[in-house]
Design a protein around this motif. Structure first.
Motif, PDB file in Angstrom:
ATOM      1  N   ALA A 223      38.329 -10.115  67.965  1.00 53.29           N
ATOM      2  CA  ALA A 223      39.129  -9.976  66.585  1.00 53.29           C
ATOM      3  C   ALA A 223      38.512 -10.470  65.263  1.00 53.29           C
ATOM      4  CB  ALA A 223      40.804 -10.470  66.733  1.00 53.29           C
ATOM      5  N   LEU A 252      42.846  -8.891  61.021  1.00 55.99           N
ATOM      6  CA  LEU A 252      43.509  -7.834  61.996  1.00 55.99           C
ATOM      7  C   LEU A 252      44.717  -8.109  62.429  1.00 55.99           C
ATOM      8  CD1 LEU A 252      40.579  -6.607  62.672  1.00 55.99           C
ATOM      9  CD2 LEU A 252      41.275  -6.944  65.159  1.00 55.99           C
ATOM     10  N   CYS A 253      45.593  -7.029  62.220  1.00 53.40           N
ATOM     11  CA  CYS A 253      46.915  -7.029  62.709  1.00 53.40           C
ATOM     12  C   CYS A 253      47.212  -5.972  63.597  1.00 53.40           C
ATOM     13  CB  CYS A 253      47.935  -6.996  61.481  1.00 53.40           C
ATOM     14  SG  CYS A 253      49.748  -7.161  61.924  1.00 53.40           S
ATOM     15  N   GLY A 254      47.030  -6.362  64.850  1.00 55.79           N
ATOM     16  CA  GLY A 254      47.261  -5.215  65.992  1.00 55.79           C
ATOM     17  C   GLY A 254      45.760  -4.424  65.940  1.00 55.79           C
ATOM     18  N   ASP A 255      45.935  -3.179  65.950  1.00 58.28           N
ATOM     19  CA  ASP A 255      44.780  -2.546  65.843  1.00 58.28           C
ATOM     20  C   ASP A 255      44.219  -1.926  64.482  1.00 58.28           C
ATOM     21  OD1 ASP A 255      44.445  -2.279  68.549  1.00 58.28           O
ATOM     22  OD2 ASP A 255      45.701  -0.437  68.760  1.00 58.28           O
ATOM     23  N   LEU A 256      44.946  -2.783  63.353  1.00 61.51           N
ATOM     24  CA  LEU A 256      44.722  -2.365  61.946  1.00 61.51           C
ATOM     25  C   LEU A 256      44.000  -3.688  61.412  1.00 61.51           C
ATOM     26  CD1 LEU A 256      47.995  -0.734  60.652  1.00 61.51           C
ATOM     27  CD2 LEU A 256      45.876   0.491  61.184  1.00 61.51           C
ATOM     28  N   ARG A 277      42.635  -0.377  54.146  1.00 60.89           N
ATOM     29  CA  ARG A 277      43.500  -0.938  55.408  1.00 60.89           C
ATOM     30  C   ARG A 277      43.059   0.286  56.669  1.00 60.89           C
ATOM     31  NH1 ARG A 277      47.818  -4.045  57.024  1.00 60.89           N
ATOM     32  NH2 ARG A 277      49.301  -3.082  58.404  1.00 60.89           N
ATOM     33  N   SER A 279      41.839   1.585  60.845  1.00 56.69           N
ATOM     34  CA  SER A 279      41.590   1.353  62.138  1.00 56.69           C
ATOM     35  C   SER A 279      40.703   0.251  62.570  1.00 56.69           C
ATOM     36  CB  SER A 279      41.545   2.595  62.926  1.00 56.69           C
ATOM     37  OG  SER A 279      41.144   2.205  64.366  1.00 56.69           O
ATOM     38  N   LYS A 280      40.703  -0.674  63.468  1.00 57.59           N
ATOM     39  CA  LYS A 280      39.722  -1.742  63.624  1.00 57.59           C
ATOM     40  C   LYS A 280      38.419  -0.940  64.111  1.00 57.59           C
ATOM     41  CE  LYS A 280      40.977  -2.676  68.452  1.00 57.59           C
ATOM     42  NZ  LYS A 280      41.577  -3.800  69.207  1.00 57.59           N
TER      43      LYS A 280
END
Length: 313
Positions: A223, A252-256, A277, A279-280
């Protein structure tokens, strides 16, 4: 005397030694019996303290001698503060591990515990970072910025010796050295967006050294690596460094991934900010696109005025 299994090249400052020893301890924990030694080195940036970094030529000043030790075999691994690592690495070297990040933000240290809003008009604030200078002057144009270089201990001493009203330091360094109690205020990113890579460590080795890369694998924090990759993509597109006031921070917050970026004039009168903002999986693309957005809004003019690049490819 038995030769160590791994030699870590590091700057010789107290903070750099703490970071290198933290890495050594983490490696010994992951690989019981591993023999690790530190190789402290003095970099050009450590030797020249009476000239602002912007005039010395940028970030490589704090890593060059350590990278030379990697290339000539004196060291197997280098531990850097990521904010000191240039966007381009020498041929034959690679950043192969980014451990979990510490607090990425900036912190205000004052002699009497006052917060930024409580400092008097014309207060003398110590920092040599154009990024910090620009953002602080944007919100407090009355401040008098005093150039301040040196390691954490030196800057804290100068706070008293020069009777400054306050100094700005990376929160991560103060926390790592057990000096969090000295912090008068943690500066919100809305007020002072962090330096690219701030709070993160970068572990560098020879790109063909599979043994060291295998040893480092347990320390990698995906992350953090994704967030830092987005920030550095922003840096690469703007061709920035210590010479220009720019900043970026990804989280990162989850996959975002949320990425904030900034370019400013040195006097803080003009400040451009943007956010992505995504997707990772699109982290580096987001960094480049955010840079493009700011360039389209006038960032190139600010960069040129600050002594940065002109037309970029």
């Amino acid at each position: 005397m038995t030769k160590p299994d791994l030699i870590i090249g590091t700057r010789a400052s107290q903070l750099a030694l703490w970071q290198a020893e933290w890495t050594a301890t983490a490696l010994r924990r992951a690989w019981p019996g591993l023999r690790v030694e530190l190789l402290p080195l003095t970099t050009t940036g450590d030797r020249i303290l009476d000239v602002p970094l912007a005039k010395l030529g940028g970030k490589g000043l704090f890593v060059k001698e350590i990278e030379e030790a990697l290339l000539d075999g004196r060291a197997d691994l280098a531990v850097h503060s990521m904010k000191d690592v240039p966007s381009q690495l020498p041929a034959g070297l690679a950043l192969v591990c980014i451990p979990q990040r510490e607090d990425p933000g900036d912190a205000l240290v004052t002699r009497d515990g006052r917060r930024l809003a409580d400092l008097p008009a014309g207060a003398r604030l110590g920092t040599s970072a154009l990024r910090r200078q620009a953002q602080l002057l944007h919100s407090r144009p009355d401040l008098h910025i005093v150039p301040l270089r040196g390691n954490v201990e030196t800057r804290l001493r100068k706070l008293e010796e020069q009777a400054l009203d306050g100094i700005i330091l990376a929160a991560a360094g103060l926390k790592r050295l057990g000096l969090a109690e000295r912090i008068s205020e943690f500066l919100a990113p809305e007020l002072c967006l962090p330096a690219i890579g701030q709070g993160a460590l970068g572990l560098e080795c020879r790109s063909d050294d599979e043994r060291v890369q295998r040893l480092l694998a347990p320390l990698h924090h995906p992350a953090t690596a994704i967030a830092v990759a987005a920030e550095r993509a922003f840096l690469v597109r703007l061709e920035g460094g210590c010479q220009v006031p720019l900043a970026a921070h990804g989280s990162l917050c989850g996959d975002l991934l949320e990425l904030d970026g900034l370019v400013a004039s040195c006097d803080g009168r003009e400040l451009l900010r943007g956010r992505r903002r995504v997707s990772k999986a699109l982290a580096e693309q987001a960094g480049r696109e955010l840079a493009e957005e700011l360039l389209a809004r006038g960032a190139r003019r600010l960069l040129v005025a600050a002594g940065g690049p002109g037309e970029t490819p």
